[in-house]
Design an enzyme around this catalytic site. Structure first.
Site, mmCIF file in Angstrom:
data_model
loop_
_atom_site.group_PDB
_atom_site.id
_atom_site.type_symbol
_atom_site.label_atom_id
_atom_site.label_comp_id
_atom_site.label_asym_id
_atom_site.label_seq_id
_atom_site.Cartn_x
_atom_site.Cartn_y
_atom_site.Cartn_z
ATOM 1 N N GLU A 127 0.852 -1.188 0.000
ATOM 2 C CA GLU A 127 0.000 0.000 0.000
ATOM 3 C C GLU A 127 0.891 1.243 0.000
ATOM 4 O O GLU A 127 1.846 1.292 0.766
ATOM 5 C CB GLU A 127 -0.898 0.034 1.240
ATOM 6 C CG GLU A 127 -1.912 1.163 1.142
ATOM 7 C CD GLU A 127 -2.872 1.225 2.342
ATOM 8 O OE1 GLU A 127 -2.814 0.358 3.218
ATOM 9 O OE2 GLU A 127 -3.650 2.179 2.369
ATOM 10 N N ALA A 269 2.131 -0.280 10.769
ATOM 11 C CA ALA A 269 1.746 -1.651 10.449
ATOM 12 C C ALA A 269 0.908 -1.647 9.184
ATOM 13 O O ALA A 269 0.504 -0.596 8.710
ATOM 14 C CB ALA A 269 0.934 -2.247 11.588
ATOM 15 N N MET A 270 0.636 -2.858 8.671
ATOM 16 C CA MET A 270 -0.101 -2.960 7.414
ATOM 17 C C MET A 270 -1.047 -4.156 7.451
ATOM 18 O O MET A 270 -0.650 -5.260 7.817
ATOM 19 C CB MET A 270 0.908 -3.075 6.259
ATOM 20 C CG MET A 270 0.286 -3.265 4.905
ATOM 21 S SD MET A 270 -0.715 -1.814 4.424
ATOM 22 C CE MET A 270 -1.934 -2.631 3.387
ATOM 23 N N GLU A 271 -2.282 -3.902 7.005
ATOM 24 C CA GLU A 271 -3.380 -4.854 7.182
ATOM 25 C C GLU A 271 -3.510 -5.898 6.080
ATOM 26 O O GLU A 271 -4.613 -6.409 5.853
ATOM 27 C CB GLU A 271 -4.687 -4.062 7.272
ATOM 28 C CG GLU A 271 -5.147 -3.408 5.953
ATOM 29 C CD GLU A 271 -4.751 -1.943 5.791
ATOM 30 O OE1 GLU A 271 -3.778 -1.522 6.433
ATOM 31 O OE2 GLU A 271 -5.413 -1.234 5.014
ATOM 32 N N ASN A 272 -2.444 -6.278 5.380
ATOM 33 C CA ASN A 272 -2.532 -7.271 4.305
ATOM 34 C C ASN A 272 -3.441 -8.440 4.704
ATOM 35 O O ASN A 272 -3.368 -8.926 5.824
ATOM 36 C CB ASN A 272 -1.147 -7.849 4.014
ATOM 37 C CG ASN A 272 -0.086 -6.782 3.965
ATOM 38 O OD1 ASN A 272 -0.170 -5.880 3.160
ATOM 39 N ND2 ASN A 272 0.882 -6.862 4.870
ATOM 40 N N HIS A 304 -6.398 -2.023 15.303
ATOM 41 C CA HIS A 304 -6.633 -1.261 14.076
ATOM 42 C C HIS A 304 -6.463 -2.154 12.842
ATOM 43 O O HIS A 304 -7.333 -2.199 11.970
ATOM 44 C CB HIS A 304 -5.676 -0.069 14.029
ATOM 45 C CG HIS A 304 -5.784 0.777 12.803
ATOM 46 N ND1 HIS A 304 -6.483 1.966 12.773
ATOM 47 C CD2 HIS A 304 -5.279 0.613 11.555
ATOM 48 C CE1 HIS A 304 -6.414 2.487 11.558
ATOM 49 N NE2 HIS A 304 -5.679 1.688 10.790
ATOM 50 N N GLU A 305 -5.343 -2.855 12.775
ATOM 51 C CA GLU A 305 -5.091 -3.684 11.586
ATOM 52 C C GLU A 305 -6.102 -4.822 11.504
ATOM 53 O O GLU A 305 -6.555 -5.179 10.422
ATOM 54 C CB GLU A 305 -3.661 -4.229 11.580
ATOM 55 C CG GLU A 305 -2.557 -3.178 11.690
ATOM 56 C CD GLU A 305 -2.691 -1.985 10.760
ATOM 57 O OE1 GLU A 305 -3.268 -2.143 9.671
ATOM 58 O OE2 GLU A 305 -2.235 -0.882 11.136
ATOM 59 N N HIS A 308 -9.376 -3.634 10.098
ATOM 60 C CA HIS A 308 -9.338 -3.425 8.647
ATOM 61 C C HIS A 308 -9.831 -4.649 7.878
ATOM 62 O O HIS A 308 -10.197 -4.537 6.715
ATOM 63 C CB HIS A 308 -7.904 -3.142 8.185
ATOM 64 C CG HIS A 308 -7.538 -1.680 8.145
ATOM 65 N ND1 HIS A 308 -8.370 -0.722 7.627
ATOM 66 C CD2 HIS A 308 -6.403 -1.036 8.501
ATOM 67 C CE1 HIS A 308 -7.762 0.468 7.689
ATOM 68 N NE2 HIS A 308 -6.576 0.308 8.229
ATOM 69 N N GLU A 327 -9.557 4.353 6.473
ATOM 70 C CA GLU A 327 -8.717 4.791 7.594
ATOM 71 C C GLU A 327 -9.496 5.567 8.655
ATOM 72 O O GLU A 327 -9.333 5.331 9.849
ATOM 73 C CB GLU A 327 -7.519 5.598 7.082
ATOM 74 C CG GLU A 327 -6.561 4.786 6.202
ATOM 75 C CD GLU A 327 -6.046 3.509 6.849
ATOM 76 O OE1 GLU A 327 -6.201 3.335 8.061
ATOM 77 O OE2 GLU A 327 -5.493 2.659 6.117
HETATM 78 N N1 B3K Z 1 -2.926 0.991 5.725
HETATM 79 C C1 B3K Z 1 -1.600 1.125 6.273
HETATM 80 C C2 B3K Z 1 -0.895 2.314 5.743
HETATM 81 C C3 B3K Z 1 0.069 2.037 4.690
HETATM 82 C C4 B3K Z 1 0.661 3.304 4.161
HETATM 83 C C5 B3K Z 1 1.670 3.116 3.145
HETATM 84 N N2 B3K Z 1 2.225 4.343 2.633
HETATM 85 C C6 B3K Z 1 -1.591 1.172 7.763
HETATM 86 C C7 B3K Z 1 -2.888 1.421 8.395
HETATM 87 O O1 B3K Z 1 -3.412 2.496 8.366
HETATM 88 O O2 B3K Z 1 -3.447 0.507 8.940
HETATM 89 ZN ZN ZN Z 2 -5.340 1.845 8.838
#
Ligand code: B3K
Ligand code: ZN
Length: 877
Positions: A127, A269-272, A304-305, A308, A327
């Site tokens: 992302e 962090a990142m919600e993959n 939070h993640e 998502h 977000e």
């Molecule tokens: N969705 C990610 C953000 C990634 C941003 C990359 N530039 C984290 C979050 O808001 O959960």
């Molecule tokens: Zn987020």
């Protein structure tokens, strides 16, 4: 610069010309280079009105294209066009299979977007537009595809191979020492949610049964040395999953949910999908190495993640202008979760403090943009406080206007109607309108108009008729590209306090009501009021506005001790402190001796004496507004006066209340073994605040008290508080000794060493910049690691105003140099570092000139990334 980067506009949105139904990926991981084979089942989008049959794929310039084929027929160089960021094929069939082989170099990837190496482990960050650094693709969130991913790597060095979804096959080639695992993710997703991890990782796991009885395995991976720091994240995850079932009726959907901790990460962090990748700073926690604040951050970010998975993954964004759809909503969800897990008022105070300090400053600066921006040059620049925190406030206002039951109906409808789709903030609001029958047309302006509205309030009371009237007027300052603003729909939660300090019962039978301000000015009338009331306005901070309702100090003290709304009680104390500090600044600038108004001392004494209050709230009330917030409130920031006045106030309060601070400090001594639970966190926060006042007196006795706490602490919260108090005190020898000791104790704990860097970067005494420069050469520092850059450089530039804004411009010069260097390594980091320079208009003429000249220096420094170019050029415009 040859060509200046171009902005893209929301109004130009078009549906994708092609869709990708299935995505098959094969990664052959190698440090020198990695090969990525993709097989994409594509077809023309029936909804597209594009006239040509051309296909435009995204692909970063760093991609080495080895092979490209359509339906098995290999394309020659003349069959496609390669441009900077795209690959075009003029003619493709209605439906076809596209095969592609690219070669990428994870080891050289210092931008930390796409596939890169973090401390010897492979990981991804896609992302917003990182997937195009992995292979050619339709890298936009409204192209959703089902992914099957095979990861193949050296078996000895990368025993763990992960991707999204569920593992479905594995095998090995023992001769070559390689192995592979295939993962299948049944939920269609955009490429930004793709993830891959490979490394020598350890994990903990816990089974979880969802509300409907499905069995899920939860796993958290980290380097083996950190295995003992994962339990808190696991507990937080389980709490978040239960909460989302109970409060939103949302369950998890795959068989396995994984979190991986990595040390090199641009964000938190990142919600993959099914495979969250986390900055170590947002997962790892242990009493010995982690402060209470960091424990709570882990809980909040894990939640939070996880949230998502529904608000972001099952229902995603149509385009990146809609970023706040996921977000803003998810921040609102995590804030409510944290409020339920800990103290609701304390959480609200913290969130509003961040909003009013940093988001209001963003709204007043050159990068001001609406919650749903209308254009951008680089989307990475729009992961902002406005999109996240103000976006969450907008969702909170809908919650306030509809009430909890209708809001829940609205979210149910939203999730149900749009499951598996990529949608817009309008779709979200429409669901809320449909369940409530309310017209939110005007409310939608919160998504489109930038800037912080001002809310001016006046009132009158007529004793004869018992009529009390409140006059509310709103306005909003111009922001870049938006000169005129239309009135917002503002929910103002209100209570009226009688002369005895008790809430009056209002017409709705309650002690609070919500006034809805929709015109530029409106009057609200209350009948049958026996005596002139004191209004408690914007309870719980019901709208992200600047309230202007002048109150004298006596009335502020009255609200501080009586308001039934905890948030407003705290806010009244802040307003009182701001007023008193303003007076001190005036005395300072007039060359007069500073004298602290006893009204503040008395009010603080009363709060400190009241042992029935929650210690966490007492700590918040007794915390003076930060220099950053005082700066945000100023028209022209007087860095030195703010610092001098605030320090003076702190010391004067300490002098007047030393006995009380000491008594509470001693009474709050730990009684149990450390736990990061709300009750203990509250006690420690107040106890450490008391210590900070005592150390401000700079007596040997209180320094010794801090040293004793440092020496005997069994947890990082207490040790680190004592460390920074001693390190920032005038006691130079003690400061050097304690910093040395701290480093020696924790040299092998990266995150703790980062705290050690921050403490030094934040030292307000002279010489901090030289120390920061020295620390950049220290073994503990690494320019490639964003956490270290943030700990040292960002802390110095954002939290050490007196040194960063030194009148000789040395701080600005230092930062410009860092940005020019970082622009090449990691554009996202470089662009974030720019923030303090963008605020140049708020300083005196001499500083303005110095800051502008550094911005120009950056602009002229050579080839700028889009990230840096956008912020610098908008700042100078
Ligand atoms: N969705 C990610 C953000 C990634 C941003 C990359 N530039 C984290 C979050 O808001 O959960
Ligand atoms: Zn987020």
């Amino acid at each position: 610069m040859a060509e200046q980067p171009q902005a893209i506009y929301l109004k130009d949105y078009q549906v994708p010309a092609y869709l990708i139904d299935e995505t098959e990926l094969h990664f052959s991981l190698g440090e020198d280079h990695t090969e990525v084979r993709s097989v994409l089942k594509m077809r023309r989008n029936p909804e597209s009105t594009a006239s040509s049959a051309a296909l435009e794929l995204h692909g970063h310039e760093s991609l080495e294209l080895c092979r490209l084929a359509i339906d098995g027929r290999e394309l020659g160089a003349g069959d496609y066009r390669r441009e900077d960021e795209t690959l075009g094929i003029d003619q493709v069939p209605e439906a076809f299979t596209l095969e592609c082989l690219t070669r990428i170099r994870p080891r050289d990837n210092t931008a930390l977007e796409g596939l890169y190496l973090s401390d010897g482990m492979y990981c991804t960050q896609c992302e917003a537009e990182g997937f195009r650094r992995i292979t050619f693709y339709l890298d936009r969130p409204d192209v959703m595809s089902v992914f099957t991913t095979t990861v193949e790597a050296d078996a000895a060095r990368y025993p763990v191979l992960l991707s999204n979804g569920n593992p479905v096959a594995r095998g090995s080639d023992e001769d070559k020492g390689r192995h592979w695992v295939t993962w299948q993710d049944p939920f269609p997703k955009p490429a930004y949610l793709f993830a891959l991890v490979a490394g020598d990782l350890a994990h903990i796991e816990r089974p979880y049964s969802t509300a409907s009885g499905r069995e899920v395995m939860l796993r958290i991976y980290a380097e083996r040395k950190d295995l003992d720091k994962l339990d808190h994240a696991m507990d937080s995850l389980v709490k978040a999953m239960r909460w989302d079932e109970e409060v939103y009726g949302r369950e998890y959907d795959l068989d396995i949910y994984m979190i991986v901790a990595v040390d090199f990460f641009n964000m938190g962090a990142m919600e993959n999908k099914g495979l969250n990748i986390f900055n170590t700073s947002c997962v790892l926690a242990s009493p010995e190495t982690t402060t209470d604040g960091a424990f709570q951050r882990v809980e909040g970010v894990v939640a939070h993640e996880y949230f998502h998975n529904w608000s972001g993954n099952r229902v995603t964004c149509r385009d990146w202008f809609q970023l706040s759809l996921k977000e803003g909503f998810t921040v609102f969800r995590d804030a409510e979760f944290s409020a339920d897990m800990n103290s609701r008022t304390v959480k609200r105070v913290e969130d509003v403090t961040l909003l009013r300090t940093a988001q209001f400053a963003e709204d007043a600066g050159p990068m001001a943009h609406p919650v749903r921006p209308a254009s951008f040059i680089e989307i990475s620049n729009f992961y902002t406080l406005t999109v996240y925190e103000k976006g969450a406030e907008v969702v909170r206002m809908i919650h306030t206007l509809l009430g909890p039951e209708l809001f829940r109906k609205g979210s149910d409808l939203y999730f149900e109607r749009h499951d598996g789709q990529a949608v817009t903030t309008d779709d979200f609001v429409r669901a809320m309108e449909e369940v409530s029958g309310r017209d939110l047309t005007q409310f939608r302006r919160w998504y489109d108009q930038a800037g912080t509205p001002r809310l001016e309030v006046s009132d009158d009371y007529d004793a004869d008729s018992g009529r009390y009237r409140l006059h509310l007027a709103q306005s909003c300052p111009a922001t870049p590209g938006q000169e005129q603003k239309l009135p917002f729909h503002i929910p103002v939660t209100l209570g009226l306090l009688g002369p005895d300090g008790r809430d009056l019962i209002l017409d709705n039978g309650d002690t609070s009501c919500v006034l809805e301000l929709t015109d530029s000015s409106q009057t609200f009338t209350f009948e049958g009021i026996a005596a002139r009331p004191v209004p408690s306005l914007l309870r719980g901070f019901s709208a992200p506005v600047k309230l202007q309702y002048p109150l004298d100090r006596q009335t502020l003290v009255f609200l501080m001790s009586h308001d039934s709304d905890g948030f407003n009680r705290w806010d009244a104390g802040q307003r009182l402190a701001i007023d008193v500090i303003g007076e001190l600044m005036a005395q300072h600038n007039a060359g007069e001796p500073m004298r602290l108004d006893a009204a503040l001392t008395d009010a603080f004494a009363a709060v400190l004496d009241d042992e029935s209050l929650d210690p966490a709230m007492v700590a918040k009330v007794l915390t003076l507004p930060s220099e950053a917030y005082l700066s945000e409130l100023a028209d022209c920031i007087d860095v030195d006066a703010i610092h001098a006045a605030r320090q003076f106030a702190k010391k004067a309060l300490a002098q007047a209340l030393a006995e009380r601070f000491e008594r509470r400090y001693r009474a709050l001594a730990p009684q149990q073994a450390y736990a990061p639970d709300a009750a203990q966190v509250a006690r420690r926060s107040l106890r450490n605040l008391c210590l900070s006042y005592l150390v401000a007196l700079e007596t040997p006795e209180y320094l010794a008290l801090a040293q004793a706490q440092y020496d005997s602490a069994d947890n990082m919260t207490d040790r680190q508080s004592a460390l920074s108090l001693i390190a920032h005190s005038g006691a130079t020898d003690a400061a050097a000794a304690v910093l040395d000791d701290f480093y020696r104790r924790y040299a092998d704990q990266t995150l703790v060493v980062n705290q050690w860097l921050s403490v030094q970067a934040g030292d307000p005494r002279p010489g901090a910049l030289d120390r920061v420069k020295e620390l950049m050469q220290h073994e503990a520092f690494d320019l490639r690691n964003p956490n270290k850059v943030r700990s040292l450089i960002s802390v110095f530039c954002n939290l050490n105003a007196v040194n960063f804004h030194a009148a000789d411009g040395s701080g600005y010069d230092f930062l410009a140099e860092r940005i020019i260097d970082m622009n090449r390594r990691n554009p996202q980091m470089a662009s974030r570092l720019l923030t303090p320079l963008t605020r140049w208009r708020k300083y005196d003429a001499a500083r303005q000139a110095l800051m502008q000249s550094q911005l120009r220096r950056i602009l002229d420094s050579g080839e700028l990334s889009k990230d840096v170019y956008e912020v610098v050029s908008k700042s100078l415009a």
